[in-house]
Design a protein around this motif. Structure first.
Motif, PDB file in Angstrom:
ATOM      1  N   UNK A 204       0.703  -1.430   0.078  1.00 48.59           N
ATOM      2  CA  UNK A 204      -0.139  -0.172  -0.336  1.00 48.59           C
ATOM      3  C   UNK A 204       0.770   1.499  -0.147  1.00 48.59           C
ATOM      4  N   UNK A 205       1.972   0.952   0.273  1.00 44.77           N
ATOM      5  CA  UNK A 205       2.799   2.610   0.800  1.00 44.77           C
ATOM      6  C   UNK A 205       3.439   2.562  -1.010  1.00 44.77           C
ATOM      7  N   UNK A 206       3.552   4.314  -0.995  1.00 49.99           N
ATOM      8  CA  UNK A 206       4.331   4.820  -1.704  1.00 49.99           C
ATOM      9  C   UNK A 206       5.848   4.326  -2.781  1.00 49.99           C
ATOM     10  N   UNK A 207       5.905   3.973  -3.623  1.00 50.44           N
ATOM     11  CA  UNK A 207       6.915   3.310  -4.243  1.00 50.44           C
ATOM     12  C   UNK A 207       8.377   4.286  -3.675  1.00 50.44           C
ATOM     13  N   UNK A 208       9.533   4.820  -3.366  1.00 52.64           N
ATOM     14  CA  UNK A 208       9.870   5.700  -3.543  1.00 52.64           C
ATOM     15  C   UNK A 208      11.306   4.991  -3.928  1.00 52.64           C
ATOM     16  N   UNK A 209      12.635   6.541  -4.716  1.00 54.74           N
ATOM     17  CA  UNK A 209      13.648   6.580  -4.703  1.00 54.74           C
ATOM     18  C   UNK A 209      14.236   5.856  -6.397  1.00 54.74           C
ATOM     19  N   UNK A 210      12.993   5.174  -6.874  1.00 52.36           N
ATOM     20  CA  UNK A 210      13.164   5.116  -8.326  1.00 52.36           C
ATOM     21  C   UNK A 210      13.486   6.303  -9.145  1.00 52.36           C
ATOM     22  N   UNK A 211      13.740   6.023 -10.212  1.00 47.99           N
ATOM     23  CA  UNK A 211      14.073   6.802 -11.064  1.00 47.99           C
ATOM     24  C   UNK A 211      14.747   6.290 -12.843  1.00 47.99           C
ATOM     25  N   UNK A 212      13.494   6.480 -13.689  1.00 45.42           N
ATOM     26  CA  UNK A 212      14.261   5.987 -14.906  1.00 45.42           C
ATOM     27  C   UNK A 212      15.273   6.903 -15.977  1.00 45.42           C
ATOM     28  N   UNK A 213      15.615   6.514 -16.372  1.00 42.00           N
ATOM     29  CA  UNK A 213      16.268   7.177 -17.677  1.00 42.00           C
ATOM     30  C   UNK A 213      16.554   6.677 -18.899  1.00 42.00           C
ATOM     31  N   UNK A 214      16.568   7.806 -20.119  1.00 40.74           N
ATOM     32  CA  UNK A 214      16.326   7.109 -21.464  1.00 40.74           C
ATOM     33  C   UNK A 214      18.025   7.119 -21.425  1.00 40.74           C
ATOM     34  N   UNK A 215      18.537   6.299 -22.157  1.00 40.84           N
ATOM     35  CA  UNK A 215      19.525   6.149 -22.525  1.00 40.84           C
ATOM     36  C   UNK A 215      19.304   5.918 -24.361  1.00 40.84           C
ATOM     37  N   UNK A 216      18.261   6.758 -24.480  1.00 36.89           N
ATOM     38  CA  UNK A 216      17.827   6.734 -26.442  1.00 36.89           C
ATOM     39  C   UNK A 216      17.477   5.156 -27.040  1.00 36.89           C
ATOM     40  N   UNK A 217      16.169   5.693 -28.160  1.00 36.72           N
ATOM     41  CA  UNK A 217      15.684   5.217 -28.593  1.00 36.72           C
ATOM     42  C   UNK A 217      16.382   3.948 -29.396  1.00 36.72           C
ATOM     43  N   UNK A 218      15.964   2.391 -29.239  1.00 41.09           N
ATOM     44  CA  UNK A 218      15.979   0.995 -29.658  1.00 41.09           C
ATOM     45  C   UNK A 218      15.766   0.973 -30.953  1.00 41.09           C
ATOM     46  N   UNK A 219      16.904   0.594 -31.257  1.00 39.69           N
ATOM     47  CA  UNK A 219      17.035   0.317 -33.133  1.00 39.69           C
ATOM     48  C   UNK A 219      15.735  -0.795 -33.225  1.00 39.69           C
ATOM     49  N   UNK A 220      15.336  -1.520 -32.391  1.00 41.96           N
ATOM     50  CA  UNK A 220      14.733  -2.855 -32.738  1.00 41.96           C
ATOM     51  C   UNK A 220      13.225  -2.413 -32.380  1.00 41.96           C
ATOM     52  N   UNK A 221      12.132  -2.890 -32.913  1.00 46.63           N
ATOM     53  CA  UNK A 221      10.941  -2.947 -31.343  1.00 46.63           C
ATOM     54  C   UNK A 221      11.084  -3.296 -30.738  1.00 46.63           C
ATOM     55  N   UNK A 222      10.119  -3.866 -30.269  1.00 46.42           N
ATOM     56  CA  UNK A 222       9.709  -4.765 -29.180  1.00 46.42           C
ATOM     57  C   UNK A 222       9.846  -6.211 -29.740  1.00 46.42           C
ATOM     58  N   UNK A 223       8.312  -6.301 -30.528  1.00 50.99           N
ATOM     59  CA  UNK A 223       7.773  -7.545 -31.137  1.00 50.99           C
ATOM     60  C   UNK A 223       9.357  -8.224 -31.559  1.00 50.99           C
ATOM     61  N   UNK A 224      10.372  -7.173 -32.263  1.00 54.55           N
ATOM     62  CA  UNK A 224      11.917  -8.218 -33.001  1.00 54.55           C
ATOM     63  C   UNK A 224      12.494  -8.186 -31.686  1.00 54.55           C
ATOM     64  N   UNK A 225      12.343  -7.932 -30.134  1.00 52.23           N
ATOM     65  CA  UNK A 225      13.905  -8.139 -29.504  1.00 52.23           C
ATOM     66  C   UNK A 225      12.491  -9.433 -29.049  1.00 52.23           C
ATOM     67  N   UNK A 226      11.231  -9.259 -29.200  1.00 54.88           N
ATOM     68  CA  UNK A 226      11.119 -10.315 -28.318  1.00 54.88           C
ATOM     69  C   UNK A 226      11.729 -11.972 -29.328  1.00 54.88           C
ATOM     70  N   UNK A 227      11.703 -11.517 -30.415  1.00 53.34           N
ATOM     71  CA  UNK A 227      11.770 -12.547 -31.838  1.00 53.34           C
ATOM     72  C   UNK A 227      13.721 -12.972 -31.426  1.00 53.34           C
TER      73      UNK A 227
END
Ligand code: MEV
Length: 344
Positions: A204-227
């Motif tokens: 129930x508590x708030x999740x704290x101290x998490x941060x997202x960092x974008x390191x750059x757009x992937x060349x492959x799509x989700x589907x291709x990475x799953x493949x």
């Protein structure tokens, strides 16, 4: 006219393994895709992220082209190779994807009229934050509302999953479920069906101290990475998939007890195994090693191949300083926000 919005998502743990029946913990984030629809003579599609003019097609073309794309999905499923589908949907600046998503919704809701669709979003594209799943959910809700169709959350989620299959091949359904229901979810596929449990009471508590960092757009799509993961020798894949699943089970308990040392270790275990599955990148490896060196945790988020890294440190300031050193922009977000909703 109706406007609906749905949140993006961040996978705390379990990506890729979740495609093979292992559990994942997924949080809805406070970045949303908004879709406005109104009745029209034709199907009009304007995505403000990419278009100034957008596309216009007759309704019957949209319905029959959507069927063709779904037939192609079936043919690819038999071959266990979705590369032809991915090529098809990307053509002409994703026109086949656009026609198909609207066509599937119209046909599932028994609508034979045109609709004008306008999309905007503050979720970065191809970053692992669920831009496609939030679009699938918000679009379904908005079209349903425009034509006065009463649809439950589970129906919206089911239709959104069909839309996700068109762009990702064999998604787990975790992303669209989170965009639909919101909150913090324990998700897994059991015998092909989604099993979705809210972790609201357990955590129930708030999740704290998490941060997202974008390191750059992937060349492959989700589907291709799953493949890529699907193409690995089964024994190797299973070993890492099981290790990620075990870490997810452990992390669920640890989060409920606020045992953040174990949470940190689980995230790092997930990253090691995702790297072994071949979906990490040198940039992600470099950042996660540096975060580990200061006693934090970092793992790729979503399909990988670039995109967003989820970082954790019990002293947020230390983490922010490190991210600054790398010259990355930190993305701070609430985890566990509201799911799909109608907007005024
Ligand atoms: C993508 O956000 C997460 C993956 O596990 C695929 C899926 O669950 O559909 C890579």
């Amino acid at each position: 006219m109706a406007t609906a919005s749905a949140p993006g998502k961040c996978i705390l743990i379990g990506e890729h393994a979740v495609v093979y029946g292992e559990p994942a913990i997924i949080a809805a984030i406070d970045k949303r895709t908004t879709v406005s629809c109104k009745k029209s003579d034709k199907v009009r599609y304007l995505d403000k992220r990419f278009d100034t003019e957008g596309n216009i097609w007759p309704v019957n073309v949209v319905l029959s082209d959507a069927q063709k794309t779904q037939d192609l999905w079936n043919a690819c499923a038999i071959k266990k190779d979705f590369s032809m589908l991915f090529e098809h949907v990307k053509k002409n600046k994703f026109q086949n994807y656009r026609k198909t998503v609207v066509g599937i919704i119209l046909s599932r809701l028994n609508i034979r009229e045109g609709v004008s669709v306008e999309i905007s979003s503050d979720i970065p594209i191809s970053a692992g934050l669920g831009s496609s799943s939030s679009l699938a959910v918000a679009l379904t809700k908005s079209i349903a509302e425009t034509f006065g169709k009463r649809v439950s959350l589970s129906e919206i989620n089911e239709i959104a999953f069909e839309l996700e299959k068109i762009i990702h091949g064999t998604p787990s359904g975790g992303d669209n479920s989170t965009s639909c229901y919101g909150g913090l979810l324990w998700f897994r596929r059991v015998s092909g069906n989604p099993s979705i449990k809210s972790l609201k009471e357990e955590i129930p508590h708030k999740l704290e101290n998490f941060i997202l960092v974008n390191v750059g757009t992937p060349v492959l799509s989700t589907g291709e990475l799953v493949q890529i993961v699907r193409n690995l020798p089964e024994e190797k894949r299973n070993k890492h998939v099981k290790a990620i699943g075990a870490a997810a089970e452990k992390m669920r308990v640890a989060l409920s007890k606020k045992d953040m040392i174990t949470v940190r270790n689980c995230m790092n275990t997930a990253q090691e195994n995702l790297a072994a599955l071949g979906v990490s990148t040198p940039e992600i490896n470099k950042l996660s090693a540096a975060v580990r060196d200061i006693a934090g945790a970092a793992k790729l988020c979503g399909a990988g191949g670039g995109g967003v890294v989820l970082c954790y440190h019990h002293e947020k300031k230390k983490l922010l300083a490190l991210i600054k050193k790398f010259d990355y922009e930190p993305i701070e977000t609430d985890l566990g926000v509201e799911g799909v909703r109608l907007e005024k």
